[in-house]
Design a protein around this motif. Structure first.
Motif, PDB file in Angstrom:
ATOM      1  N   GLU A 265     -34.023   6.545  -3.307  1.00 46.32           N
ATOM      2  CA  GLU A 265     -34.483   7.677  -4.101  1.00 46.32           C
ATOM      3  C   GLU A 265     -35.903   7.434  -4.606  1.00 46.32           C
ATOM      4  O   GLU A 265     -36.745   8.332  -4.597  1.00 46.32           O
ATOM      5  CB  GLU A 265     -33.516   7.907  -5.259  1.00 46.32           C
ATOM      6  CG  GLU A 265     -33.639   9.311  -5.806  1.00 46.32           C
ATOM      7  CD  GLU A 265     -32.681   9.585  -6.946  1.00 46.32           C
ATOM      8  OE1 GLU A 265     -31.700   8.838  -7.116  1.00 46.32           O
ATOM      9  OE2 GLU A 265     -32.933  10.564  -7.658  1.00 46.32           O
ATOM     10  N   GLN A 266     -36.165   6.185  -5.014  1.00 42.66           N
ATOM     11  CA  GLN A 266     -37.530   5.852  -5.467  1.00 42.66           C
ATOM     12  C   GLN A 266     -38.536   6.017  -4.342  1.00 42.66           C
ATOM     13  O   GLN A 266     -39.637   6.538  -4.541  1.00 42.66           O
ATOM     14  CB  GLN A 266     -37.596   4.397  -5.961  1.00 42.66           C
ATOM     15  CG  GLN A 266     -36.919   4.173  -7.285  1.00 42.66           C
ATOM     16  CD  GLN A 266     -36.741   2.677  -7.577  1.00 42.66           C
ATOM     17  OE1 GLN A 266     -37.183   1.819  -6.813  1.00 42.66           O
ATOM     18  NE2 GLN A 266     -36.091   2.381  -8.682  1.00 42.66           N
TER      19      GLN A 266
ATOM     20  N   VAL B 174     -36.084  11.815   1.722  1.00 41.69           N
ATOM     21  CA  VAL B 174     -35.076  10.784   1.988  1.00 41.69           C
ATOM     22  C   VAL B 174     -33.798  11.228   1.284  1.00 41.69           C
ATOM     23  O   VAL B 174     -33.857  11.673   0.131  1.00 41.69           O
ATOM     24  CB  VAL B 174     -35.516   9.419   1.413  1.00 41.69           C
ATOM     25  CG1 VAL B 174     -34.509   8.332   1.777  1.00 41.69           C
ATOM     26  CG2 VAL B 174     -36.897   9.040   1.916  1.00 41.69           C
ATOM     27  N   GLN B 175     -32.685  11.133   1.974  1.00 43.72           N
ATOM     28  CA  GLN B 175     -31.444  11.647   1.420  1.00 43.72           C
ATOM     29  C   GLN B 175     -30.262  10.810   1.865  1.00 43.72           C
ATOM     30  O   GLN B 175     -30.147  10.478   3.040  1.00 43.72           O
ATOM     31  CB  GLN B 175     -31.289  13.076   1.942  1.00 43.72           C
ATOM     32  CG  GLN B 175     -30.344  13.972   1.230  1.00 43.72           C
ATOM     33  CD  GLN B 175     -29.005  14.185   1.924  1.00 43.72           C
ATOM     34  OE1 GLN B 175     -28.011  14.365   1.245  1.00 43.72           O
ATOM     35  NE2 GLN B 175     -28.940  14.148   3.228  1.00 43.72           N
ATOM     36  N   THR B 176     -29.381  10.438   0.914  1.00 41.19           N
ATOM     37  CA  THR B 176     -28.115   9.790   1.277  1.00 41.19           C
ATOM     38  C   THR B 176     -27.051  10.867   1.387  1.00 41.19           C
ATOM     39  O   THR B 176     -26.911  11.684   0.478  1.00 41.19           O
ATOM     40  CB  THR B 176     -27.719   8.760   0.204  1.00 41.19           C
ATOM     41  OG1 THR B 176     -28.768   7.800   0.099  1.00 41.19           O
ATOM     42  CG2 THR B 176     -26.429   8.046   0.584  1.00 41.19           C
TER      43      THR B 176
ATOM     44  N   PHE C  89     -27.891   7.513   5.485  1.00 39.92           N
ATOM     45  CA  PHE C  89     -29.019   8.257   4.909  1.00 39.92           C
ATOM     46  C   PHE C  89     -29.944   8.729   6.017  1.00 39.92           C
ATOM     47  O   PHE C  89     -29.854   8.259   7.153  1.00 39.92           O
ATOM     48  CB  PHE C  89     -29.776   7.398   3.885  1.00 39.92           C
ATOM     49  CG  PHE C  89     -30.495   6.198   4.457  1.00 39.92           C
ATOM     50  CD1 PHE C  89     -29.828   4.992   4.636  1.00 39.92           C
ATOM     51  CD2 PHE C  89     -31.842   6.276   4.803  1.00 39.92           C
ATOM     52  CE1 PHE C  89     -30.482   3.884   5.161  1.00 39.92           C
ATOM     53  CE2 PHE C  89     -32.512   5.170   5.320  1.00 39.92           C
ATOM     54  CZ  PHE C  89     -31.830   3.967   5.505  1.00 39.92           C
ATOM     55  N   GLU C  90     -30.774   9.685   5.676  1.00 40.35           N
ATOM     56  CA  GLU C  90     -31.710  10.195   6.669  1.00 40.35           C
ATOM     57  C   GLU C  90     -33.081  10.364   6.045  1.00 40.35           C
ATOM     58  O   GLU C  90     -33.223  10.558   4.840  1.00 40.35           O
ATOM     59  CB  GLU C  90     -31.235  11.528   7.252  1.00 40.35           C
ATOM     60  CG  GLU C  90     -31.097  12.607   6.205  1.00 40.35           C
ATOM     61  CD  GLU C  90     -30.929  14.008   6.793  1.00 40.35           C
ATOM     62  OE1 GLU C  90     -30.305  14.150   7.847  1.00 40.35           O
ATOM     63  OE2 GLU C  90     -31.449  14.945   6.177  1.00 40.35           O
ATOM     64  N   VAL C  91     -34.079  10.271   6.903  1.00 41.16           N
ATOM     65  CA  VAL C  91     -35.460  10.536   6.525  1.00 41.16           C
ATOM     66  C   VAL C  91     -35.914  11.735   7.345  1.00 41.16           C
ATOM     67  O   VAL C  91     -35.733  11.747   8.563  1.00 41.16           O
ATOM     68  CB  VAL C  91     -36.369   9.329   6.845  1.00 41.16           C
ATOM     69  CG1 VAL C  91     -37.790   9.575   6.343  1.00 41.16           C
ATOM     70  CG2 VAL C  91     -35.795   8.044   6.256  1.00 41.16           C
TER      71      VAL C  91
ATOM     72  N   VAL D 119     -39.482   3.629   5.956  1.00 38.96           N
ATOM     73  CA  VAL D 119     -38.494   3.722   4.880  1.00 38.96           C
ATOM     74  C   VAL D 119     -37.380   2.687   5.099  1.00 38.96           C
ATOM     75  O   VAL D 119     -36.996   1.953   4.179  1.00 38.96           O
ATOM     76  CB  VAL D 119     -37.896   5.143   4.803  1.00 38.96           C
ATOM     77  CG1 VAL D 119     -36.767   5.201   3.776  1.00 38.96           C
ATOM     78  CG2 VAL D 119     -38.984   6.157   4.458  1.00 38.96           C
ATOM     79  N   ALA D 120     -36.892   2.621   6.329  1.00 39.18           N
ATOM     80  CA  ALA D 120     -35.836   1.650   6.645  1.00 39.18           C
ATOM     81  C   ALA D 120     -36.351   0.225   6.435  1.00 39.18           C
ATOM     82  O   ALA D 120     -35.647  -0.638   5.891  1.00 39.18           O
ATOM     83  CB  ALA D 120     -35.352   1.855   8.076  1.00 39.18           C
TER      84      ALA D 120
END
Ligand SMILES: [Zn+2]
Length: 389
Positions: A214-215, A237-239, A259-261, A272-273
């Motif tokens: 989230e950050q 970014v979302q879980t 999660f996805e970006v 992100v990963a």
């Protein structure tokens, strides 16, 4: 009714329940036979199990690039959705054609097939060929089309444009975000919850990782990263799912979340990963392993497709304006195979009948008016192919 009308063809196509998890071969066979009856040969590209196939066919001269009309044959499931009509049969009501896949995107495929007799009639006049490229497994991460693209890439005459007929209400679309979907698995150490500090709580560590995501998402949303062509104008970014734990009185040994970006063009979602993995390695794993050495945090990619950002100054955009009759270029929120065509050296744009407001939903429909307008667009395409140099 003429069985080569787009309405009759759509009825046939909707009758094939080509949910991504199932075979699309009945539909592909129908299309192959339909084309064969018109004297058009098809090439099929099968999956490893030979349960699904892509279809590629060409009408017109073979010694130059031409234009690709692209659509996916698979549809999303109807499980758990409250349909008021039979999803895998066509129902016409008040100028709308209902059924799973009418908008996303058998309406476009039916329009293209209905145009084939006209293309064949004028085949000798065509200065540029038209190609049909129908894929499988688009809805599960644009997987199927890749084998067909790998083959097309090797051919000497590369198409100058790929028109992806995803539903845009026939508005000209030049771009969308890319997507990376990942699974994170946390392996903790179980124990009786009365002794919680002696175990490694996988859910609590997963919560920290999700917080971290989230950050990262907040950083990406800062104004300096904005691209106003998109909505929202930044990468997100979302879980989406989480699983873990067996009983309240056991410290959970496992937790897994997906999660996805959704990445703007030019932003590498893998960053992100990587950032999450760095956080796991530096901050979390040392604490976990201080309690139990075989604890772990693993990241695994589920699917990915690239963003699409065709330049409004490109030849592809000029062609799209000609076909759609508009230069009001837009972007869409959903993904397409366009980014993959683009990576294979075939500039891609998106324009098709129906609206994604109806896609993936119960009582999905495409309007008769949109189908007619798509026919008119394909007629303009034929004029272009007959007069282009
Ligand atoms: Zn679609």
């Amino acid at each position: 009714m003429n069985d080569r009308s787009s309405r009759a063809l759509l009825e046939r196509l909707i009758g094939f329940a080509t949910v991504s998890r199932d075979s699309n071969l009945e539909m592909i066979d129908f299309i192959r036979q339909y084309l064969a009856d018109l004297g058009v040969e098809s090439e099929l590209f099968y999956n490893a199990e030979r349960t699904k196939a892509n279809l590629f066919a060409t009408i017109g001269p073979r010694d130059r690039g031409g234009i690709v009309l692209s659509g996916h044959t698979d549809v999303v499931p109807v499980d758990g959705q409250a349909w008021t009509v039979e999803p895998f049969a066509l129902t016409e009501r008040d100028g709308r054609l209902y059924g799973r896949g009418t908008a996303d995107m058998k309406g476009f495929i039916a329009s293209v097939l209905a145009a084939v007799p006209r293309f064949v009639e004028r085949e000798r006049e065509l200065e540029l060929p038209v190609h049909l490229a129908f894929s499988y497994d688009e809805e599960v991460g644009c997987l199927g089309v890749r084998s067909m693209l790998a083959d097309l890439e090797k051919r000497p005459h590369r198409p100058v444009l790929c028109l992806i007929g995803e539903p845009t209400e026939l508005k000209p679309v030049l771009g969308h975000k890319g997507k990376l979907a990942m699974r994170c698995s946390v392996k903790g150490a179980p124990c009786h919850s009365a002794y919680a500090p002696y175990g490694v709580n996988a859910i609590q560590y997963a919560a920290r990782l999700i917080n971290r995501l989230e950050q990262i998402g907040e950083q990406l949303s800062q104004p300096e990263h904005h691209d106003e062509r998109f909505d929202p104008p930044y990468s997100t970014v979302q879980t989406g799912t989480i699983k873990g734990g067996r009983a309240l009185n056991i410290v959970p040994a496992e937790c897994e979340f997906d999660f996805e970006v959704r990445a703007l063009p030019g932003f590498d979602a893998q960053v992100v990963a990587d950032e999450l993995q760095t956080y796991a390695d530096a901050e979390l794993l040392p604490k976990m392993r201080a309690v139990k050495s075989d604890t772990d945090i693993r990241l695994q990619p589920l699917s990915a497709y690239p963003a699409l950002a065709t330049s409004p100054d490109s030849e592809a955009a000029r062609l799209l304006a000609l076909l759609s009759g508009s230069t009001e270029f837009a972007t869409v929120a959903f993904g397409t195979e366009g980014g993959l065509f683009d990576q294979a050296g075939i500039p891609a744009v998106v324009c098709g009948p129906g609206s994604m407001d109806q896609g993936h939903k119960p009582d999905e429909f495409v309007s008769v008016e949109q189908m007619d307008a798509c026919e008119a667009m394909l007629e303009r395409l034929m004029e272009h192919l007959a007069t282009a140099r």
